[in-house]
Write a protein that holds these residues in place. Structure first.
Motif, mmCIF file in Angstrom:
data_model
loop_
_atom_site.group_PDB
_atom_site.id
_atom_site.type_symbol
_atom_site.label_atom_id
_atom_site.label_comp_id
_atom_site.label_asym_id
_atom_site.label_seq_id
_atom_site.Cartn_x
_atom_site.Cartn_y
_atom_site.Cartn_z
ATOM 1 N N SER A 1 0.813 -1.220 0.000
ATOM 2 C CA SER A 1 0.000 0.000 0.000
ATOM 3 C C SER A 1 0.847 1.271 0.000
ATOM 4 O O SER A 1 0.323 2.367 -0.164
ATOM 5 N N HIS A 2 2.154 1.139 0.168
ATOM 6 C CA HIS A 2 3.032 2.312 0.209
ATOM 7 C C HIS A 2 3.157 2.910 -1.198
ATOM 8 O O HIS A 2 3.293 2.170 -2.179
ATOM 9 N N PRO A 3 3.114 4.232 -1.319
ATOM 10 C CA PRO A 3 3.189 4.846 -2.651
ATOM 11 C C PRO A 3 4.502 4.588 -3.395
ATOM 12 O O PRO A 3 4.541 4.667 -4.620
ATOM 13 N N MET A 4 5.571 4.269 -2.684
ATOM 14 C CA MET A 4 6.859 4.011 -3.333
ATOM 15 C C MET A 4 7.094 2.531 -3.619
ATOM 16 O O MET A 4 8.143 2.159 -4.128
ATOM 17 N N ALA A 5 6.122 1.685 -3.297
ATOM 18 C CA ALA A 5 6.285 0.240 -3.501
ATOM 19 C C ALA A 5 6.297 -0.085 -4.992
ATOM 20 O O ALA A 5 5.578 0.528 -5.779
ATOM 21 N N ASP A 6 7.164 -1.053 -5.329
ATOM 22 C CA ASP A 6 7.195 -1.497 -6.727
ATOM 23 C C ASP A 6 6.076 -2.503 -6.959
ATOM 24 O O ASP A 6 5.240 -2.737 -6.084
#
Length: 129
Positions: A75-80
């Motif tokens: 759910s993190h915006p920087m997750a690939d």
């Protein structure tokens, strides 16, 4: 009198170096949860001050090149696409122990500074008599 000023030069350089170290350690601690943050490393170098005295100063700040922690949080915006992102390489235990060491070294330099100042004042009082 020059011996007192030499002593003060050495202790003030130590105070400045440890203050710089503490500042960077606090930056590391405050950014421990910042994605992609690399911890800052400070090392000391011998500097040759006036009056033939060796003092200490900090070298250029380097970034720790050890691998960044891989954090799983889809759910993190920087997750690939696999749900991972690069965390920081700050280990709070190491930072806190380094901060304690720097604080104690700062305090020791401050004590030497105070003792030198007291001895200088006492010498001035003796010379006035």
């Amino acid at each position: 009198m020059s011996e007192f000023s030499k002593s003060l030069d050495v202790t003030t350089s130590g105070l400045k170096a440890q203050a710089t170290r503490l500042r960077h350690l606090s930056e590391n601690i405050s950014n421990a949860d910042t994605p992609g943050y690399r911890r800052k490393l400070v090392s000391f170098e011998t500097a040759f001050g006036g009056q033939g005295v060796s003092t200490v100063e900090t070298s250029r700040v380097r970034l720790d090149q050890s691998t960044l922690e891989r954090v799983y949080d889809p759910s993190h915006p920087m997750a690939d696409e696999s749900g991972y992102f690069d965390g920081s390489n700050v280990d709070l235990l190491i930072e806190l122990s380094d901060a304690r060491e720097a604080q104690r070294s700062y305090e020791a330099n401050l004590k030497v500074f105070e003792q030198t100042r007291k001895m200088s004042s006492s010498l001035m009082e003796l010379l006035r008599k």
